[in-house]
Design a protein around this motif. Structure first.
Motif, mmCIF file in Angstrom:
data_model
loop_
_atom_site.group_PDB
_atom_site.id
_atom_site.type_symbol
_atom_site.label_atom_id
_atom_site.label_comp_id
_atom_site.label_asym_id
_atom_site.label_seq_id
_atom_site.Cartn_x
_atom_site.Cartn_y
_atom_site.Cartn_z
ATOM 1 N N SER A 1 17.024 -13.851 -1.038
ATOM 2 C CA SER A 1 18.127 -12.998 -0.603
ATOM 3 C C SER A 1 18.702 -12.203 -1.766
ATOM 4 N N MET A 2 18.858 -12.849 -2.916
ATOM 5 C CA MET A 2 19.378 -12.159 -4.096
ATOM 6 C C MET A 2 18.443 -11.031 -4.532
ATOM 7 N N ILE A 3 17.148 -11.313 -4.546
ATOM 8 C CA ILE A 3 16.170 -10.303 -4.973
ATOM 9 C C ILE A 3 16.143 -9.140 -3.988
ATOM 10 N N LYS A 4 16.202 -9.430 -2.693
ATOM 11 C CA LYS A 4 16.180 -8.370 -1.687
ATOM 12 C C LYS A 4 17.379 -7.429 -1.811
ATOM 13 N N LYS A 5 18.478 -7.915 -2.371
ATOM 14 C CA LYS A 5 19.664 -7.082 -2.555
ATOM 15 C C LYS A 5 19.586 -6.196 -3.797
ATOM 16 N N SER B 1 0.806 -1.221 0.000
ATOM 17 C CA SER B 1 0.000 0.000 0.000
ATOM 18 C C SER B 1 0.840 1.274 0.000
ATOM 19 N N ASP B 2 2.071 1.198 0.489
ATOM 20 C CA ASP B 2 2.957 2.366 0.481
ATOM 21 C C ASP B 2 3.877 2.357 -0.744
ATOM 22 N N ASP B 3 3.544 1.522 -1.732
ATOM 23 C CA ASP B 3 4.289 1.353 -2.981
ATOM 24 C C ASP B 3 5.660 0.718 -2.794
ATOM 25 N N SER B 4 5.918 0.132 -1.636
ATOM 26 C CA SER B 4 7.143 -0.629 -1.444
ATOM 27 C C SER B 4 6.941 -2.020 -2.045
ATOM 28 N N LEU B 5 8.042 -2.727 -2.226
ATOM 29 C CA LEU B 5 8.012 -4.081 -2.774
ATOM 30 C C LEU B 5 8.483 -5.052 -1.694
ATOM 31 N N TYR B 6 7.665 -6.046 -1.406
ATOM 32 C CA TYR B 6 7.997 -7.048 -0.391
ATOM 33 C C TYR B 6 8.311 -8.366 -1.093
ATOM 34 N N THR B 7 9.417 -8.982 -0.733
ATOM 35 C CA THR B 7 9.813 -10.267 -1.300
ATOM 36 C C THR B 7 9.781 -11.323 -0.208
ATOM 37 N N GLY B 8 9.219 -12.473 -0.528
ATOM 38 C CA GLY B 8 9.159 -13.563 0.432
ATOM 39 C C GLY B 8 9.142 -14.909 -0.254
#
Length: 101
Positions: free
Chosen positions: A64-68, A11-18
């Motif tokens: 981990s790679m995507i979060k970096k 909702s805050d336009d951030s991207l969450y990876t899991g």
């Protein structure tokens, strides 16, 4: 077990990876503010990207790679369309649509 790596637009336009073994269930948990603390101050809007066919170890490494990656690099990955949800059961509601999971 078949693990997936996913990216959600928040909702805050951030991207969450899991990572998860069940993307629709995990999206619902995020929507209900269960699990990841990241969703206590925001809510998931849209599932943008999914990679399937990982084992637990490879999913964790890929997460981990995507979060970096930088935000721009994440958007490039998303727009590449390399992998999308594999089935209709993983097509999740857009912001404002009813979630019937």
């Amino acid at each position: 077990m078949n693990w997936s790596v996913y990216i959600i637009l928040c909702s805050d336009d951030s991207l969450y990876t899991g990572i998860t073994t069940d993307v629709p269930r995990r999206f619902t948990q995020h929507a209900n503010r269960q699990g990841a603390k990241y969703f206590r101050g925001r809510h998931p809007k849209q599932l943008l990207y999914v990679e399937h066919n990982h084992n637990r170890s490879s999913a964790s490494r890929r997460e981990s790679m995507i979060k970096k990656l930088s935000r721009m690099e994440k958007w490039q990955l998303i727009q590449s369309g390399a992998t999308q949800p594999a089935s209709d059961s993983e097509k999740l509601p857009q912001d404002g649509e009813k979630n019937d999971f």
